[in-house]
Design a protein around this motif. Structure first.
Motif, PDB file in Angstrom:
ATOM      1  N   PHE A   5      -0.927   2.596   5.604  1.00  0.00           N
ATOM      2  CA  PHE A   5      -0.107   1.414   5.342  1.00  0.00           C
ATOM      3  C   PHE A   5       1.218   1.863   4.734  1.00  0.00           C
ATOM      4  O   PHE A   5       1.356   2.054   3.524  1.00  0.00           O
ATOM      5  CB  PHE A   5      -0.850   0.457   4.409  1.00  0.00           C
ATOM      6  CG  PHE A   5      -0.261  -0.923   4.358  1.00  0.00           C
ATOM      7  CD1 PHE A   5      -0.453  -1.821   5.398  1.00  0.00           C
ATOM      8  CD2 PHE A   5       0.495  -1.328   3.273  1.00  0.00           C
ATOM      9  CE1 PHE A   5       0.085  -3.104   5.357  1.00  0.00           C
ATOM     10  CE2 PHE A   5       1.049  -2.604   3.214  1.00  0.00           C
ATOM     11  CZ  PHE A   5       0.841  -3.491   4.257  1.00  0.00           C
ATOM     12  N   ILE A   6       2.196   2.069   5.589  1.00  0.00           N
ATOM     13  CA  ILE A   6       3.483   2.655   5.185  1.00  0.00           C
ATOM     14  C   ILE A   6       4.271   1.817   4.182  1.00  0.00           C
ATOM     15  O   ILE A   6       4.939   2.368   3.303  1.00  0.00           O
ATOM     16  CB  ILE A   6       4.350   2.935   6.437  1.00  0.00           C
ATOM     17  CG1 ILE A   6       3.625   3.889   7.384  1.00  0.00           C
ATOM     18  CG2 ILE A   6       5.709   3.494   6.059  1.00  0.00           C
ATOM     19  CD1 ILE A   6       3.394   5.256   6.804  1.00  0.00           C
ATOM     20  N   TRP A  10       2.513   4.200  -2.210  1.00  0.00           N
ATOM     21  CA  TRP A  10       1.413   5.166  -2.304  1.00  0.00           C
ATOM     22  C   TRP A  10       0.686   5.349  -0.964  1.00  0.00           C
ATOM     23  O   TRP A  10      -0.219   6.135  -0.856  1.00  0.00           O
ATOM     24  CB  TRP A  10       0.430   4.775  -3.400  1.00  0.00           C
ATOM     25  CG  TRP A  10      -0.172   3.404  -3.262  1.00  0.00           C
ATOM     26  CD1 TRP A  10      -1.346   3.069  -2.643  1.00  0.00           C
ATOM     27  CD2 TRP A  10       0.357   2.192  -3.786  1.00  0.00           C
ATOM     28  NE1 TRP A  10      -1.580   1.719  -2.731  1.00  0.00           N
ATOM     29  CE2 TRP A  10      -0.550   1.161  -3.445  1.00  0.00           C
ATOM     30  CE3 TRP A  10       1.503   1.868  -4.522  1.00  0.00           C
ATOM     31  CZ2 TRP A  10      -0.330  -0.178  -3.807  1.00  0.00           C
ATOM     32  CZ3 TRP A  10       1.721   0.539  -4.874  1.00  0.00           C
ATOM     33  CH2 TRP A  10       0.805  -0.461  -4.511  1.00  0.00           C
ATOM     34  N   LYS A  11       1.125   4.597   0.056  1.00  0.00           N
ATOM     35  CA  LYS A  11       0.648   4.762   1.437  1.00  0.00           C
ATOM     36  C   LYS A  11      -0.885   4.820   1.536  1.00  0.00           C
ATOM     37  O   LYS A  11      -1.467   5.825   1.951  1.00  0.00           O
ATOM     38  CB  LYS A  11       1.275   6.015   2.066  1.00  0.00           C
ATOM     39  CG  LYS A  11       2.783   5.948   2.203  1.00  0.00           C
ATOM     40  CD  LYS A  11       3.356   7.212   2.803  1.00  0.00           C
ATOM     41  CE  LYS A  11       4.854   7.089   3.027  1.00  0.00           C
ATOM     42  NZ  LYS A  11       5.603   6.770   1.812  1.00  0.00           N
ATOM     43  N   PRO A  12      -1.540   3.728   1.179  1.00  0.00           N
ATOM     44  CA  PRO A  12      -3.007   3.715   1.259  1.00  0.00           C
ATOM     45  C   PRO A  12      -3.490   3.783   2.704  1.00  0.00           C
ATOM     46  O   PRO A  12      -2.800   3.345   3.629  1.00  0.00           O
ATOM     47  CB  PRO A  12      -3.385   2.375   0.618  1.00  0.00           C
ATOM     48  CG  PRO A  12      -2.184   1.506   0.852  1.00  0.00           C
ATOM     49  CD  PRO A  12      -0.999   2.431   0.740  1.00  0.00           C
ATOM     50  N   LEU A  59      -5.928  -1.780  -0.205  1.00  0.00           N
ATOM     51  CA  LEU A  59      -4.534  -1.523  -0.559  1.00  0.00           C
ATOM     52  C   LEU A  59      -4.365  -1.059  -2.002  1.00  0.00           C
ATOM     53  O   LEU A  59      -3.264  -0.663  -2.386  1.00  0.00           O
ATOM     54  CB  LEU A  59      -3.688  -2.786  -0.344  1.00  0.00           C
ATOM     55  CG  LEU A  59      -3.581  -3.287   1.101  1.00  0.00           C
ATOM     56  CD1 LEU A  59      -2.740  -4.553   1.154  1.00  0.00           C
ATOM     57  CD2 LEU A  59      -2.983  -2.217   2.010  1.00  0.00           C
ATOM     58  N   ARG A  60      -5.447  -1.096  -2.794  1.00  0.00           N
ATOM     59  CA  ARG A  60      -5.318  -0.714  -4.192  1.00  0.00           C
ATOM     60  C   ARG A  60      -4.907   0.755  -4.296  1.00  0.00           C
ATOM     61  O   ARG A  60      -5.149   1.567  -3.408  1.00  0.00           O
ATOM     62  CB  ARG A  60      -6.607  -0.968  -4.958  1.00  0.00           C
ATOM     63  CG  ARG A  60      -7.785  -0.095  -4.566  1.00  0.00           C
ATOM     64  CD  ARG A  60      -8.773  -0.004  -5.716  1.00  0.00           C
ATOM     65  NE  ARG A  60      -8.109   0.556  -6.892  1.00  0.00           N
ATOM     66  CZ  ARG A  60      -8.527   0.343  -8.130  1.00  0.00           C
ATOM     67  NH1 ARG A  60      -9.572  -0.414  -8.354  1.00  0.00           N
ATOM     68  NH2 ARG A  60      -7.884   0.903  -9.152  1.00  0.00           N
ATOM     69  N   MET A  61      -4.295   1.088  -5.407  1.00  0.00           N
ATOM     70  CA  MET A  61      -3.730   2.418  -5.583  1.00  0.00           C
ATOM     71  C   MET A  61      -4.741   3.391  -6.158  1.00  0.00           C
ATOM     72  O   MET A  61      -5.353   3.134  -7.199  1.00  0.00           O
ATOM     73  CB  MET A  61      -2.512   2.354  -6.503  1.00  0.00           C
ATOM     74  CG  MET A  61      -1.792   3.687  -6.656  1.00  0.00           C
ATOM     75  SD  MET A  61      -0.307   3.527  -7.669  1.00  0.00           S
ATOM     76  CE  MET A  61       0.326   5.202  -7.631  1.00  0.00           C
TER      77      MET A  61
END
Length: 241
Positions: A5-6, A10-12, A59-61
């Motif tokens: 997910f650009i 953090w690009k998960p 999507l969490r970091m």
């Protein structure tokens, strides 16, 4: 399928596994429908709130250092865990005290920092594993994974008798990811949660487990730490669902 997910800094990675059903028009012999059934949700409607929540959760970091890690392929991702097929890797290990403990880490870290028969410095990798092979934790080892381009014949010998080099054969494991400080109570809770989920889903977990810690606890905020509990599986197949 794995997607990065650009838009987020953090690009998960978004991971989806399941079944795709394609419909064919018998007159034109062309595809006329396509429905994906994700392993991670039950409501696979065209617009599924459960599916949207599943995407949001991913999507969490998590802070994953830019270091080499053991190679694995994600075979299945459910709402609670991933099933991974690991390629073989080599570890340097010594005896630890408990899954969440740090005893023994300085010894194995010293090996890769040059305290070995050749005084050779070996690149750091991630994660650091602690492993027990039984429920009672009568034996715990702390392990650092060595780079993929190394083999047992070319690696220098340890300077200490308490340190061992070992090849871990490729196998299939279930992994449960979580953040925060991995205390012993939390690790045991996550191990039980994962084991219960596996048994409920008809899989066969082996005895023992591993804790994978990806971050330096002194330099990483707890809420973005990446930790995982892993359990090796017996005879995994896609028909066991």
């Amino acid at each position: 399928m794995v997607m990065t997910f650009i838009p987020l800094p953090w690009k998960p990675e978004l991971v989806f596994t399941g079944t795709s059903v394609m419909g064919i028009n018998p007159e034109t012999e062309k595809f006329c429908s396509h429905v994906d059934y994700w392993d991670s949700i039950k409501a696979n409607d065209y617009f599924s709130l459960e599916g949207l929540w599943d995407v949001f959760r991913q999507l969490r970091m998590y802070k994953t250092p830019d270091l080499e890690t053991p190679k694995y392929q994600i075979l299945k991702r459910t709402a609670n865990y991933e099933v991974r097929k690991y390629a073989p890797f080599i570890v340097v290990e010594t005896q630890g005290d408990k899954l969440s403990g740090s005893a023994g880490f300085n010894s194995v870290a010293g090996y890769i920092f040059g305290k070995n028969s050749k005084e050779e410095k070996i690149p750091m990798t991630t994660p650091v594993f602690t492993e027990t092979d039984d429920a009672g934790e009568s034996k715990v080892s702390v392990q650092i994974v060595l780079p993929q381009d190394k083999d047992l014949d070319s690696l220098p010998d340890p300077n200490q008798e308490t340190i061992n080099l070992r090849r871990v054969e490729g196998d299939i494991a279930a992994a449960l990811k979580f953040s925060g400080k991995p205390t012993e109570e939390i690790v045991r809770q996550k191990e039980k949660e994962l084991r219960d989920s596996l048994i409920r889903d008809g899989l066969r977990p082996r005895k023992g487990c591993l804790l994978a810690r990806y971050n330096d606890p002194g330099r990483t905020w707890e809420f973005i730490m990446r930790n995982e509990v892993l359990i090796w599986l017996e005879d995994f197949s896609f028909e066991e669902d």
